[in-house]
Design an enzyme around this catalytic site. Sequence first.
Site, PDB file in Angstrom:
ATOM      1  N   ALA A 142      27.192  97.393  85.912  1.00  0.00           N
ATOM      2  CA  ALA A 142      26.926  96.077  85.332  1.00  0.00           C
ATOM      3  C   ALA A 142      27.951  95.879  84.214  1.00  0.00           C
ATOM      4  CB  ALA A 142      25.507  96.035  84.783  1.00  0.00           C
ATOM      5  N   GLU A 154      24.212 105.484  82.806  1.00  0.00           N
ATOM      6  CA  GLU A 154      23.532 104.612  81.834  1.00  0.00           C
ATOM      7  C   GLU A 154      23.034 105.338  80.588  1.00  0.00           C
ATOM      8  OE1 GLU A 154      23.096 104.440  85.106  1.00  0.00           O
ATOM      9  OE2 GLU A 154      23.009 102.349  85.756  1.00  0.00           O
ATOM     10  N   GLY A 163      25.361 100.141  88.041  1.00  0.00           N
ATOM     11  CA  GLY A 163      24.956  99.068  88.960  1.00  0.00           C
ATOM     12  C   GLY A 163      25.710  99.114  90.279  1.00  0.00           C
ATOM     13  N   GLU A 219      23.864 101.598  92.317  1.00  0.00           N
ATOM     14  CA  GLU A 219      22.590 100.957  92.685  1.00  0.00           C
ATOM     15  C   GLU A 219      22.799  99.913  93.783  1.00  0.00           C
ATOM     16  OE1 GLU A 219      21.989 100.177  88.402  1.00  0.00           O
ATOM     17  OE2 GLU A 219      19.938 100.839  88.727  1.00  0.00           O
TER      18      GLU A 219
HETATM   19  N1  CO8 Z   1      31.700  96.667  82.336  1.00  0.00           N
HETATM   20  C1  CO8 Z   1      32.675  95.947  81.747  1.00  0.00           C
HETATM   21  N2  CO8 Z   1      33.999  96.269  81.825  1.00  0.00           N
HETATM   22  C2  CO8 Z   1      34.313  97.352  82.523  1.00  0.00           C
HETATM   23  C3  CO8 Z   1      33.345  98.157  83.161  1.00  0.00           C
HETATM   24  C4  CO8 Z   1      31.972  97.762  83.048  1.00  0.00           C
HETATM   25  N3  CO8 Z   1      30.979  98.435  83.659  1.00  0.00           N
HETATM   26  N4  CO8 Z   1      33.970  99.180  83.773  1.00  0.00           N
HETATM   27  C5  CO8 Z   1      35.286  99.033  83.527  1.00  0.00           C
HETATM   28  N5  CO8 Z   1      35.498  97.939  82.772  1.00  0.00           N
HETATM   29  C6  CO8 Z   1      36.768  97.419  82.286  1.00  0.00           C
HETATM   30  C7  CO8 Z   1      37.307  98.258  81.141  1.00  0.00           C
HETATM   31  O1  CO8 Z   1      36.715  97.881  79.933  1.00  0.00           O
HETATM   32  C8  CO8 Z   1      38.781  97.930  81.188  1.00  0.00           C
HETATM   33  O2  CO8 Z   1      38.999  96.676  80.575  1.00  0.00           O
HETATM   34  P1  CO8 Z   1      40.299  96.433  79.628  1.00  0.00           P
HETATM   35  O3  CO8 Z   1      41.470  96.599  80.562  1.00  0.00           O
HETATM   36  O4  CO8 Z   1      40.115  95.036  79.148  1.00  0.00           O
HETATM   37  O5  CO8 Z   1      40.255  97.497  78.583  1.00  0.00           O
HETATM   38  C9  CO8 Z   1      39.037  97.747  82.687  1.00  0.00           C
HETATM   39  O6  CO8 Z   1      37.765  97.537  83.298  1.00  0.00           O
HETATM   40  C10 CO8 Z   1      39.677  98.968  83.318  1.00  0.00           C
HETATM   41  O7  CO8 Z   1      38.863 100.092  82.994  1.00  0.00           O
HETATM   42  P2  CO8 Z   1      39.434 101.443  82.330  1.00  0.00           P
HETATM   43  O8  CO8 Z   1      40.666 101.151  81.536  1.00  0.00           O
HETATM   44  O9  CO8 Z   1      38.307 102.101  81.602  1.00  0.00           O
HETATM   45  O10 CO8 Z   1      39.852 102.251  83.638  1.00  0.00           O
HETATM   46  P3  CO8 Z   1      39.850 103.829  83.824  1.00  0.00           P
HETATM   47  O11 CO8 Z   1      40.523 104.077  85.112  1.00  0.00           O
HETATM   48  O12 CO8 Z   1      40.410 104.495  82.616  1.00  0.00           O
HETATM   49  O13 CO8 Z   1      38.322 104.238  83.922  1.00  0.00           O
HETATM   50  C11 CO8 Z   1      36.042 104.017  84.672  1.00  0.00           C
HETATM   51  C12 CO8 Z   1      37.538 103.775  84.992  1.00  0.00           C
HETATM   52  C13 CO8 Z   1      35.771 105.519  84.648  1.00  0.00           C
HETATM   53  C14 CO8 Z   1      35.247 103.367  85.798  1.00  0.00           C
HETATM   54  C15 CO8 Z   1      35.692 103.398  83.322  1.00  0.00           C
HETATM   55  O14 CO8 Z   1      36.154 102.061  83.308  1.00  0.00           O
HETATM   56  C16 CO8 Z   1      34.229 103.396  83.019  1.00  0.00           C
HETATM   57  O15 CO8 Z   1      33.704 104.420  82.633  1.00  0.00           O
HETATM   58  N6  CO8 Z   1      33.557 102.227  83.151  1.00  0.00           N
HETATM   59  C17 CO8 Z   1      32.175 102.075  82.823  1.00  0.00           C
HETATM   60  C18 CO8 Z   1      31.300 102.702  83.888  1.00  0.00           C
HETATM   61  C19 CO8 Z   1      29.847 102.577  83.509  1.00  0.00           C
HETATM   62  O16 CO8 Z   1      29.401 103.112  82.523  1.00  0.00           O
HETATM   63  N7  CO8 Z   1      29.082 101.852  84.342  1.00  0.00           N
HETATM   64  C20 CO8 Z   1      27.687 101.678  84.141  1.00  0.00           C
HETATM   65  C21 CO8 Z   1      27.442 100.480  83.323  1.00  0.00           C
HETATM   66  S1  CO8 Z   1      25.725 100.309  82.936  1.00  0.00           S
HETATM   67  C22 CO8 Z   1      25.021  99.736  84.336  1.00  0.00           C
HETATM   68  O17 CO8 Z   1      25.632  99.546  85.340  1.00  0.00           O
HETATM   69  C23 CO8 Z   1      23.570  99.492  84.251  1.00  0.00           C
HETATM   70  C24 CO8 Z   1      23.042  98.753  85.487  1.00  0.00           C
HETATM   71  C25 CO8 Z   1      21.704  98.161  85.224  1.00  0.00           C
HETATM   72  C26 CO8 Z   1      21.782  97.128  84.181  1.00  0.00           C
HETATM   73  C27 CO8 Z   1      20.490  96.562  83.810  1.00  0.00           C
HETATM   74  C28 CO8 Z   1      20.660  95.672  82.611  1.00  0.00           C
HETATM   75  C29 CO8 Z   1      19.535  95.537  81.754  1.00  0.00           C
END
Ligand code: CO8
Length: 258
Positions: A64, A132, A109, A112
């Site tokens: 998400a 998460e 997400g 999921e």
């Molecule tokens: N949300 C928003 N932006 C994101 C997300 C995300 N989940 N994942 C990646 N991005 C963005 C980064 O911020 C980055 O943006 P910018 O270029 O502006 O800095 C861009 O995408 C590229 O990402 P990275 O530079 O981080 O790329 P890497 O190759 O270094 O890393 C990863 C890739 C490992 C996937 C890393 O981006 C990461 O860890 N992302 C987050 C993953 C995560 O934690 N996902 C779970 C989120 S929580 C969730 O899904 C809960 C679901 C239920 C929600 C219910 C709500 C109440």
Amino acid sequence: MYEHLKIEERGAVAVMTISAPKSLNALNSKILNEIGDYLGSFDCGRLRCLIVTGDGEKSFVAGADISEMAGLSAAEGEAFGKRGARVFRMLETLPVPVIAAVNGFALGGGCELAMACDIRICSDNAKFGQPEVGLGIIPGFSGTVRMARLIGMGMAKQLIYTGKAIRADEALRIGLVNAVVPQAELMDKAMEMAAQIAAQAPLAVRAAKECINAEWDMTADEAIACENHAFGECFSTADQKGGMRAFLDKSKYEFQGK
Ligand code: CO8
């Protein structure tokens, strides 16, 4: 028509590609609404299988959208979770089978979303996880519900409590995915399976999906009765008559969906 979805149809198979490249296809409210709108308008008479994938070669869905969630109150967080859960349930209960073609990160997400699909095929660079708890939240799009059912409670608890991501080979080993293929072959493999599903009797496939989904929560006796009824209903279809007659005549029959 959609800002973040690319929709393509190949015969009776539809492909829905989630596209938000700047955030690795992270799901925000807009994308969730678009997916809900698309599923709501899905033509289950004409289309017999749906493939869900992510844009690019790096990420299926990286979760998400954290930037949208960061400032939410408890009530807003619950509403966001409900929105995603509702859309994922639409996918899970879509009358035709849904294949997730996981082409990279399937985190939070994204994992999921893949679990709400009927079948998961992934590329060899895919990574799965529920990170998460490392963000101070829990899986909010029904991950605590589906993961334990899919891979067993022990492994689900490990993945959800540690937040640690696993690679494609480990996902295959624990049954989180059905198959792992090289990235370049992912869509061909998904299409091949979708085409095989699309070639079967549509009403029978639909009944099988309904039974498997519904029987999950039933007692054994209720589940068997559910299957008995659906099995009987198949005999009122033209496709059962045509399919069995063709087998006996050693001829060919094109299923009509009737
Ligand atoms: N949300 C928003 N932006 C994101 C997300 C995300 N989940 N994942 C990646 N991005 C963005 C980064 O911020 C980055 O943006 P910018 O270029 O502006 O800095 C861009 O995408 C590229 O990402 P990275 O530079 O981080 O790329 P890497 O190759 O270094 O890393 C990863 C890739 C490992 C996937 C890393 O981006 C990461 O860890 N992302 C987050 C993953 C995560 O934690 N996902 C779970 C989120 S929580 C969730 O899904 C809960 C679901 C239920 C929600 C219910 C709500 C109440």
